[in-house]
Every structure is written in C-alpha cells, then in structure tokens.
Write a protein that holds these residues in place. Structure first.
Motif: not given
Lengths: 503, 274
Positions: A197-201, A267-270
């Motif tokens: 799902g949503d994540h930032q890298e 960052v998992l969940g955003t």
C-alpha cells in the motif's frame, strides 16, 4: 582502545536478553543526527502517538520525540547507550537488548532509521536481515507507520570507500556478517517490495555516515537535476576514498541514481510526494531549473578529463557572467546557468536542531543575490583543490603549480587577476587535501601518483633542459675566452716583432 | 606461556586430545579461556599480551573482545567438551540421583565472596529432593568453618581440587573429577550462573540457579554481573528450567559447534605433531 564500561543505568531502563555492556553505538554515527533526516522525521507526525524507536538514534532526536509523543519506547542493544538515552528522555521507557524479546505491544509509529545491522547485539545469535525486519515490523499496529533505514551494499559510498567491509577490522566489526545476508534489500525496487500500500521511499546521498541529501525515489525532471547536483557536490569532499565523480556521473546518465544511493529510507503507511531534503531546506518544486540541467562542477571535471579547452572556456566564462557562485551549487543547461535553491552540503555544514514541522522551502529559498557569495576566485580555488585532491586528469601543463593553475582557470573565466599575494592567500585558505591522502584507497592513490608522476616528469625535464642550457652557456663562454686567449698570442708576437724592427 | 593455561588441567586435556603427553603439555602460544564469563573471555586483570592468540570457548567472547579493541581470538570451544569426548559416559552407568550444588565462589587472586550460607542451606533444602552434594571451590573448602556449615546440614561436601598457580599445585584431574561427579547427579544447581552450571548441562544434568547470588567483596567495576545475568539469561534462572532451552544456551556458551580436530587444534596452539 580497550574499554570496560561500568554497569549503571537510570530507572527508566530495563535490560532484556541481548544487552551489551561494553559497547556503544551512539559513539559511532547515531541515526537521525543529520539535518535532512530530522526533516524527514518531522513528517512522521509523532504528536500524541504511541511511538517506538528501534536502534541507536541521537539523544537529541529521542528527547524531541519524547516531548511530542504520547508515549515513547526506545530499544537499543548497548547498555551505555540505553543509559544515555534514558537520561536524555526521562519520560521514555528504554529497553536494552534483543528487539525480538520486547513485550510492549504494538505502536502507532515505529522509527528505525538506523540500519537494522545495529539492532542485533553482540550478545545475540546472528539472524538474517529478514528476521530482524519481521521483528521490527511486528511492532507496528494496524494502520500504523513504520520508518526504516536500509544501507545499500551497492551504494556509491561502498564502491568508492576506503575499505571493503570484508577487509576492515575495527572494534565495530565484531560481527561482519550480521544481517548482510541474501535477504537484505539491495535495490530500491526490493525496498519497495517491503511495503504494502501507501509508502514513501527516499534515496540517501552521499554516504550512510553522511546523510546530507534525501530524495524521493523515482524523481524526474528538474527535481532529479537538483538531486544529482546536490549529491555530486556533497560527494566531492572530503577527499576520501576513490573518486566518486565518474560513478555518480555514470549513474546520472543511466538514470540509476536511486540504485547507487548510499541507502534508503522507507516509510510504510503514508503516501508519497516528490521532494528533496537537505539540512537547510525541503525542495518540492524545481522552480526554474530545467529538466536537462546538470551539475556545473561535474561538467567541468568531464571537460578537464576530455581536454576540451573550448568547452571549459565557454562554461567558466558563462558561469562568471551569470554571477558566479560555488561551482557545486550551479547547474548548467546549454548556455544557461541556474543556482541550486540551497547550498550544496559539505562536511563542514553544521547540523541544525530537530525541525519538527519543516515548512517547504522549495523555490522560496533565498535568491542567489541574497546569499553571501564567495569571491569567484575562491570558488575556482576550490575547483583547483578538487582537481589536485582527487588527482583528476586536467588539460593544463603538468609542471604548473597550484597558483599558476588557479590563474589559468581564472583567465578562462575572464576574471581580473588580483595578483600573487591574494591568490596565494585564497589557495591557502581553502581546504587542502594534504593529510587526507592517508584516507585515499588504491584507486585514489594511483590517480594521485599518476598526476604527481606527470608533474615530476615535467619538472625533471625542465631541470634537465635548464642544466643543458647552463652547460651550453658555459661551453660557449669558455670557447669565447679561449678564442680571445688564442688571439692574444699572435698579437703579442706581432708587437714583439715590431719592437725589434724599431717601430 | 601463561600459567592459567594449566588451571583445571585444561592444557593437559587438550594435549591428550591432540595425542601429546598429557602429563607435560607443550607451551601454548596464547591464553586459554579458563572459565565461563559474561565479558571478553578473561577475568579482571587478566590481559593476554598483544600478539598472542586468545583461545575462547564461544564466538560471543570473541565478539565482546573485538568490541573493546582486542584481536587475535580463536574460538576453540571449552576444554571440558574435549574431555567429554575423551571420556564418554559409560553405557552401564548407575542411575543419577540428587543434586550437586555449587555455591558461587571467590578466587584466590582477587575476590572473596560475601553472603549468608545458612539462608542458602534453608532454600536448598526447601527446593531439592534427594541427596545433596555441596561442591565447594578450594578457596572455601580450605576454610573448615564453611565446610562444617554444610556438613552439619547433612550435605555431602566435596571439592574438585586446586586450580593451581604459576604451574604449581594444579589438580591435574580436576575436570575429570568434576565430570564424574556431574554424571552421578540428576541436577546441578548454583546461586549464580557460572561455569559449573554449563558443565552440568553439558554433562546431562537438569540445571537450576536460585538463592542469594552473593557478591564479591570489592567487586570490580564492569565485572559485577549478577544483575546483568538475571536480566540477560532469564531462561537460566529459577529452580526448574526448560531443559531444551538450557541445553541450547549451554551448547552456544561452551562452543559445542567450535570443537577443533586434533590436527587443527595442534596447529592453532602452535604445538608439534605427536
């Protein structure tokens, strides 16, 4: 240095199996100490949340999170570190030992921005990266956020480092295979697969120890150009390890900067928004920087290696006419020059305090005119030191000393020559590579030896030529003297004859 | 090179294992770990000279040593395990019974132990079933008043012998006797997690660690392990422990996976071929 540490810790510290008594990670690059990472941390929004921090993070970061979070739990492997963090954040609960033995429920926010290699203690059995990750990820509550740091085994800092991790034997290398197994992600795509799902890298530059620049993975256009320029400028100094410029330039041309990053933060969940972070700013908009713009200093280094004197003259003149500025802070696109919205980080950049909710600086960054730009000659002196310190190939005669080299570059930029005294002062004030040679690896040393060999050969040739000139002059002088002497004999005889003849 | 290599007959056991004269083991080119420890393999004040190998029981000792700046570790496993290989348990050995109890001991060189022996006896009697053998370290065994406390309680009191010092006074069969005693007993217990507990687990005993852990008088900073051990080895503290877990930990701490062949051991100890 042998160091036995006393067993002492405050009341908010609890020991778990795996606690290490005679070891400290905080003495060795704690996580989230860099300004760019603190800026990232500010986005995680710890306010009012149940937060756990896993791994050695800086005491300042822990103290700030303790103030913001509703409840803060910290897990580290070192007892001295646990004691230090327990004192830095008296309201936090600090657990020391194996994270898999933590029994404290789940958390809204899990922060593990240090690499997981420093989660397992020397007291623990070595376990694969994936197992450690599972233990940390299990702390995240449903709907919670996990922020994770992963060093890249194939990053530019590894490719150009002074030592392979398999050759170094420092006190920190007591478990050389810890989490370096096949399960560790080694591409940004593998990192992305950790997420559902949503994540930032973000990609990290220039090294895992110096996390000066963070850039969202997959950037394109002007933001990618800004990322590349910042990464390039940041990697240039100090003069340690192999030359990173060629590798970075290749990565830039190949569109593989994310793969060669020193590591990643995921960052998992955003959800994600493209951005570039430094200690000084968050850049969300490339502004006027064109998509095709590239680092000026990278272009100059390439021109030097290519002996492309016309290109060097054009770029240096164009740079000077466009207002100058540090070469690492300028991008070039054909004949247009653009300043970075922020200064390129250097090792001397001071680390700011934790920025809790950073405001995007983007193109609102100060205009070049507002900056205290250094003297153009100072910028060129930096460039000369980069050429010398890295042993880079350049088109100028080998025997030219630093002063002459600086003067030649300045002439190309059509700068007014301020004279020997000022130029020497500028060169003397700039960071010198001397003393850093011991930190160069084989490739770096060979490059320096090559350049110094060229210089030595040129100087010897000049000395030989001068010696020949001297000898030649001496022989000529002697010949003249002997001719005069030889001529004196008949003259004397003629005078004597004339006297005899009574004249 | 270091007289501690002869303590408990370690060098003698390794010489026998390597096919050499067990009565006169050759000089070892380094220092053997002589007891289980939660630090770097060696005790307070024991600093093997730089450049000589440190032969330790388990990799965790090597890791701890590297972390504080020491190098040249070689993990060989505990000599006690080599002895167990040399002296396998008899198939027709009598059934085990009772408990062999090792009260935490001091050392001849540095520390004495302070604690309440009578309180300890009451706790032992309340916990153990069957006959109790109290095995005192020679430092305590040589004090009749301490021996008498335990004999008066109805315990069998023994001592495995003298550790020795400067190559003198070592009971050469120290560990032979200890192995034999351990194999007679069903349980091994102590008031401090220590070498004897791990030896007992390796020798097939059910372990227990309970009672006043006592304390060294003037314990050295960094070597005061009682609080650390209870927190970091919770599985090995209590009157009745999970045997499988205990065995796994003992295998790791004694270095069961690091046992060298005679040829390898000879080479790394810098011993001649037989």
């Amino acid at each position: 240095m042998t160091e036995i540490k006393e067993l002492a810790y405050p009341e908010n510290v609890t020991l778990l199996p795996g606690a290490a008594q005679h070891w400290s990670d905080l003495e060795r690059n704690p996580a989230a100490a860099a300004g760019a990472v603190r800026r990232l941390l500010g986005h995680l929004d710890a306010a009012g949340k149940r937060v756990v921090v896993v791994g050695p993070h800086s005491p300042e970061t822990i103290a700030a999170l303790a103030e913001e979070a509703a409840e803060l739990v910290v897990v580290v492997r070192s007892i001295p570190d646990a004691a230090q963090l327990g004192e830095a954040a008296p309201s936090a609960k600090v657990f020391c030992g194996d994270v898999a033995r933590l029994d404290a429920g789940t958390f809204d926010l899990v922060v593990a921005l240090d690499d997981l290699a420093r989660v397992l203690s020397l007291e623990s059995d070595i376990r694969p990266w994936a197992e450690v990750f599972e233990a940390v990820a299990a702390l995240r509550s449903p709907g919670g956020v996990l922020a994770l740091g992963i060093e890249n085994d194939l990053g530019v800092h590894r490719l150009t480092g002074t030592h392979s991790p398999y050759t170094v034997s420092s006190n920190a290398d007591w478990a050389v295979n810890a989490t370096w197994d096949a399960s560790r992600p080694r591409t940004s795509a593998a990192v992305a697969r950790l997420a559902e799902g949503d994540h930032q890298e973000w990609s990290v530059f220039p090294s895992w120890a110096r996390q000066d620049v963070l850039a969202t993975v997959g950037l394109s256009g002007g933001l990618a150009a800004i990322r590349d320029c910042l990464a390039y400028g940041s990697a240039l100094a100090p003069f340690v390890g192999s030359d990173p410029t060629f590798v970075l330039r290749g990565a830039e041309y190949a569109g593989r900067m994310d793969d060669l990053a020193a590591g990643w933060f995921v960052v998992l969940g955003t959800p994600v928004a493209p951005t570039v972070l430094t200690a000084d700013a968050e850049i969300v908009d490339a502004g006027s920087v064109p998509d095709a713009a590239r680092s000026l200093v990278a272009a100059l280094i390439e021109d030097c290696a290519a002996h492309d004197l016309p290109a060097l003259r054009t770029k240096l003149t164009g740079w000077a006419r466009a207002g100058g500025g540090p070469l690492t802070d300028v991008l070039i696109d054909a004949d247009s020059y653009h300043r970075l919205p922020v200064s390129s980080p250097t090792p001397q950049t001071s680390t700011p305090e934790l920025v809790e909710r950073p405001e995007p600086a983007a193109t609102d960054a100060p205009e070049p005119a507002e900056r205290s730009d250094p003297n153009p000659w100072t910028c060129l002196a930096d460039f000369v030191n980069i050429l010398r310190g890295r042993g880079l190939r350049h088109p100028w005669p080998s025997a030219l000393d630093d002063l002459a080299l600086l003067r030649a570059v300045g002439a190309m930029a059509e700068l007014h020559d301020p004279g020997d005294d000022e130029l020497n002062t500028l060169l003397g004030l700039r960071p010198k590579p001397s003393g850093a040679y011991a930190n160069l690896d084989r490739q770096g040393l060979i490059a320096l030896l090559d350049r110094q060999g060229d210089e030595l050969r040129a100087l010897r040739s000049r000395e030989h030529w001068t010696e020949l000139q001297f000898v030649s002059h001496k022989l000529r002088a002697k010949a003249v003297a002997e001719t005069k002497k030889a001529a004196k004999v008949p003259m004397r005889a003629a005078r004597k004859l004339l006297r005899k003849l009574g004249r | 090179m270091d007289s501690s290599n002869h303590w408990y007959g370690h060098a003698h056991i390794l010489a026998r294992y390597c096919g050499l004269d067990a009565a006169n083991p050759p000089r070892i080119a380094g220092v053997l770990q002589h007891g289980w420890t939660f630090v770097h393999g060696y005790g307070y004040g024991h600093r093997p000279p730089w450049g000589f190998a440190k032969y330790v029981w388990s990799d965790v000792c090597r890791r701890r040593g590297q972390a504080i700046g020491w190098r040249d570790y070689y993990v060989t496993g505990a000599p006690f395990l080599y002895l167990m290989e040399l002296e396998p348990e008899a198939m027709d050995a009598p059934a085990r019974e009772g408990t062999i109890w090792y009260p935490f001991h001091g050392t001849a060189d540095f520390e004495s132990v302070m604690g309440d022996h009578r309180a300890l006896i009451e706790e032992i009697l309340a916990t153990e079933e069957g006959p109790i053998t109290m095995c005192l370290y020679y430092v305590e065994y040589e004090q009749p008043e301490i021996r008498k406390i335990y004999t008066d309680a109805g315990f069998r009191v023994i001592c495995h012998g003298n550790r020795g010092t400067k190559w003198q006074g070592t009971t050469g069969n120290f560990l032979y006797g200890q192995l034999s005693e351990l194999r007679r007993h069903k349980r091994v217990a102590s008031n401090r997690l220590s070498t004897a507990i791990f030896y007992g687990i390796a020798a097939g005993c059910e372990p227990a660690v309970y009672g006043d852990p006592m304390e060294f008088v003037g314990v050295k900073a960094g070597f005061n392990g009682s609080a650390l051990l209870e927190a970091t080895f919770p599985e090995l503290h209590g009157a009745h422990l999970d045997l499988d877990v205990a065995r796994a930990i003992a295998r790791r701490e004694l270095g069961a996976d690091s046992i060298c062949s005679p040829a390898e051991l000879r080479t790394v100890l810098e011993w001649p071929a037989p």
